[in-house]
Design a protein around this motif. Structure first.
Motif, PDB file in Angstrom:
ATOM      1  N   SER A   1       0.692  -1.254  -0.084  1.00 42.70           N
ATOM      2  CA  SER A   1       0.049  -0.077  -0.073  1.00 42.70           C
ATOM      3  C   SER A   1       0.911   1.225   0.059  1.00 42.70           C
ATOM      4  CB  SER A   1      -0.900   0.100   1.086  1.00 42.70           C
ATOM      5  OG  SER A   1      -0.020   0.236   2.378  1.00 42.70           O
ATOM      6  N   ARG A   2       0.183   2.296  -0.396  1.00 41.90           N
ATOM      7  CA  ARG A   2       0.881   3.603  -0.498  1.00 41.90           C
ATOM      8  C   ARG A   2       1.341   4.261   1.106  1.00 41.90           C
ATOM      9  NH1 ARG A   2      -1.300   8.313  -3.943  1.00 41.90           N
ATOM     10  NH2 ARG A   2       0.833   8.271  -4.375  1.00 41.90           N
ATOM     11  N   THR A   3       0.746   3.894   1.879  1.00 40.78           N
ATOM     12  CA  THR A   3       1.006   3.909   3.378  1.00 40.78           C
ATOM     13  C   THR A   3       2.205   3.222   3.767  1.00 40.78           C
ATOM     14  OG1 THR A   3      -1.384   4.580   4.025  1.00 40.78           O
ATOM     15  CG2 THR A   3       0.262   4.257   5.755  1.00 40.78           C
ATOM     16  N   SER A   4       2.150   1.792   3.409  1.00 38.18           N
ATOM     17  CA  SER A   4       3.305   1.022   3.840  1.00 38.18           C
ATOM     18  C   SER A   4       4.533   1.460   3.193  1.00 38.18           C
ATOM     19  CB  SER A   4       3.035  -0.181   3.193  1.00 38.18           C
ATOM     20  OG  SER A   4       1.983  -0.968   4.097  1.00 38.18           O
ATOM     21  N   GLN A   5       4.615   1.894   1.924  1.00 38.53           N
ATOM     22  CA  GLN A   5       5.613   2.342   1.019  1.00 38.53           C
ATOM     23  C   GLN A   5       6.300   3.579   1.467  1.00 38.53           C
ATOM     24  OE1 GLN A   5       3.965   2.951  -2.855  1.00 38.53           O
ATOM     25  NE2 GLN A   5       4.663   0.949  -3.559  1.00 38.53           N
ATOM     26  N   LEU A   6       5.386   4.547   2.041  1.00 40.26           N
ATOM     27  CA  LEU A   6       5.875   5.711   2.498  1.00 40.26           C
ATOM     28  C   LEU A   6       6.327   5.401   4.083  1.00 40.26           C
ATOM     29  CD1 LEU A   6       5.762   8.878   2.164  1.00 40.26           C
ATOM     30  CD2 LEU A   6       3.508   9.129   3.368  1.00 40.26           C
ATOM     31  N   ALA A   7       5.915   4.515   4.812  1.00 40.92           N
ATOM     32  CA  ALA A   7       6.320   4.195   6.031  1.00 40.92           C
ATOM     33  C   ALA A   7       7.882   3.657   5.829  1.00 40.92           C
ATOM     34  CB  ALA A   7       5.512   3.282   6.792  1.00 40.92           C
ATOM     35  N   LEU A   8       8.130   2.750   4.839  1.00 39.07           N
ATOM     36  CA  LEU A   8       9.317   2.509   4.523  1.00 39.07           C
ATOM     37  C   LEU A   8      10.227   3.354   4.200  1.00 39.07           C
ATOM     38  CD1 LEU A   8       8.572  -0.804   2.522  1.00 39.07           C
ATOM     39  CD2 LEU A   8       9.469  -0.971   4.647  1.00 39.07           C
ATOM     40  N   ILE A   9       9.921   4.257   3.357  1.00 39.22           N
ATOM     41  CA  ILE A   9      10.705   5.514   2.941  1.00 39.22           C
ATOM     42  C   ILE A   9      10.894   6.444   4.130  1.00 39.22           C
ATOM     43  CG2 ILE A   9      10.833   8.025   1.734  1.00 39.22           C
ATOM     44  CD1 ILE A   9       9.158   6.366  -0.424  1.00 39.22           C
ATOM     45  N   ILE A  10      10.123   6.651   4.910  1.00 36.04           N
ATOM     46  CA  ILE A  10      10.395   7.502   6.266  1.00 36.04           C
ATOM     47  C   ILE A  10      11.379   6.570   7.123  1.00 36.04           C
ATOM     48  CG2 ILE A  10       9.415   7.967   8.601  1.00 36.04           C
ATOM     49  CD1 ILE A  10       6.854   8.563   6.872  1.00 36.04           C
ATOM     50  N   ASN A  11      11.446   5.387   7.275  1.00 39.83           N
ATOM     51  CA  ASN A  11      12.222   4.627   8.221  1.00 39.83           C
ATOM     52  C   ASN A  11      13.640   4.552   7.527  1.00 39.83           C
ATOM     53  OD1 ASN A  11      12.696   2.925  10.515  1.00 39.83           O
ATOM     54  ND2 ASN A  11      13.402   1.386   8.843  1.00 39.83           N
ATOM     55  N   GLU A  12      13.826   4.536   6.215  1.00 36.50           N
ATOM     56  CA  GLU A  12      15.055   4.523   5.453  1.00 36.50           C
ATOM     57  C   GLU A  12      15.784   6.047   5.750  1.00 36.50           C
ATOM     58  OE1 GLU A  12      15.842   5.295   0.976  1.00 36.50           O
ATOM     59  OE2 GLU A  12      15.648   3.019   1.255  1.00 36.50           O
ATOM     60  N   ARG A  13      14.895   7.071   5.550  1.00 39.28           N
ATOM     61  CA  ARG A  13      15.390   8.390   5.746  1.00 39.28           C
ATOM     62  C   ARG A  13      15.844   8.690   7.375  1.00 39.28           C
ATOM     63  NH1 ARG A  13      13.061   8.577   1.232  1.00 39.28           N
ATOM     64  NH2 ARG A  13      14.069  10.124  -0.359  1.00 39.28           N
ATOM     65  N   LYS A  14      15.233   7.946   8.202  1.00 38.65           N
ATOM     66  CA  LYS A  14      15.356   8.089   9.673  1.00 38.65           C
ATOM     67  C   LYS A  14      16.888   7.599   9.815  1.00 38.65           C
ATOM     68  CE  LYS A  14      13.101   5.752  12.594  1.00 38.65           C
ATOM     69  NZ  LYS A  14      11.961   5.241  13.619  1.00 38.65           N
ATOM     70  N   VAL A  15      17.032   6.289   9.337  1.00 32.98           N
ATOM     71  CA  VAL A  15      18.504   5.449   9.657  1.00 32.98           C
ATOM     72  C   VAL A  15      19.513   6.466   9.115  1.00 32.98           C
ATOM     73  CG1 VAL A  15      19.406   3.604   9.061  1.00 32.98           C
ATOM     74  CG2 VAL A  15      17.258   3.325   9.662  1.00 32.98           C
ATOM     75  N   ASN A  16      19.266   7.010   7.899  1.00 29.31           N
ATOM     76  CA  ASN A  16      20.356   7.664   7.229  1.00 29.31           C
ATOM     77  C   ASN A  16      20.547   9.018   8.077  1.00 29.31           C
ATOM     78  OD1 ASN A  16      20.513   6.097   5.131  1.00 29.31           O
ATOM     79  ND2 ASN A  16      19.060   7.263   3.803  1.00 29.31           N
ATOM     80  N   MET A  17      19.461   9.678   8.624  1.00 23.62           N
ATOM     81  CA  MET A  17      19.894  10.702   9.343  1.00 23.62           C
ATOM     82  C   MET A  17      20.466  10.691  10.610  1.00 23.62           C
ATOM     83  SD  MET A  17      16.976  13.329  11.297  1.00 23.62           S
ATOM     84  CE  MET A  17      16.791  12.102  12.709  1.00 23.62           C
TER      85      MET A  17
ATOM     86  N   GLU B   1      23.306  19.340   7.116  1.00 23.73           N
ATOM     87  CA  GLU B   1      22.905  18.211   6.340  1.00 23.73           C
ATOM     88  C   GLU B   1      21.833  17.251   7.201  1.00 23.73           C
ATOM     89  OE1 GLU B   1      24.989  14.615   3.951  1.00 23.73           O
ATOM     90  OE2 GLU B   1      26.060  16.239   4.196  1.00 23.73           O
ATOM     91  N   VAL B   2      22.148  17.132   8.514  1.00 19.45           N
ATOM     92  CA  VAL B   2      21.401  16.447   9.582  1.00 19.45           C
ATOM     93  C   VAL B   2      19.979  17.188   9.511  1.00 19.45           C
ATOM     94  CG1 VAL B   2      21.189  15.532  11.558  1.00 19.45           C
ATOM     95  CG2 VAL B   2      23.403  15.591  10.448  1.00 19.45           C
ATOM     96  N   VAL B   3      20.088  18.447   9.727  1.00 24.51           N
ATOM     97  CA  VAL B   3      18.990  19.290   9.816  1.00 24.51           C
ATOM     98  C   VAL B   3      17.976  19.069   8.702  1.00 24.51           C
ATOM     99  CG1 VAL B   3      17.866  21.524  10.282  1.00 24.51           C
ATOM    100  CG2 VAL B   3      19.967  20.771  11.685  1.00 24.51           C
ATOM    101  N   ALA B   4      18.630  19.045   7.445  1.00 19.04           N
ATOM    102  CA  ALA B   4      17.884  18.993   6.161  1.00 19.04           C
ATOM    103  C   ALA B   4      17.311  17.442   6.095  1.00 19.04           C
ATOM    104  CB  ALA B   4      18.701  19.101   5.133  1.00 19.04           C
ATOM    105  N   TYR B   5      17.816  16.299   6.498  1.00 23.46           N
ATOM    106  CA  TYR B   5      17.264  15.109   6.703  1.00 23.46           C
ATOM    107  C   TYR B   5      16.118  15.423   7.713  1.00 23.46           C
ATOM    108  CZ  TYR B   5      20.396  12.124   4.403  1.00 23.46           C
ATOM    109  OH  TYR B   5      21.059  11.264   3.258  1.00 23.46           O
TER     110      TYR B   5
END
Length: 55
Positions: free
Chosen positions: A5-21, A34-38
């Protein structure tokens, strides 16, 4: 084939961005631009997912 689902896809993207941050923050510190931008991107994604409009 499994459809995500779109919500699940968005949740995965959020988690990936959080880990990168957090990885960047460990190296650069939480106040580095750069961290503030993340962090701001994460805020935008989470607000979008929750349907919050910020003007």
């Amino acid at each position: 084939m499994k459809t995500i689902s779109r919500t699940s896809q968005l949740a995965l993207i959020i988690n990936e961005r959080k880990v990168n941050m957090y990885k960047k923050a460990q190296v650069l510190g939480f106040t580095h631009p750069e961290v503030v931008a993340y962090s701001q991107e994460l805020d935008d994604l989470i607000n979008f997912m929750l349907g919050i409009r910020v003007s």
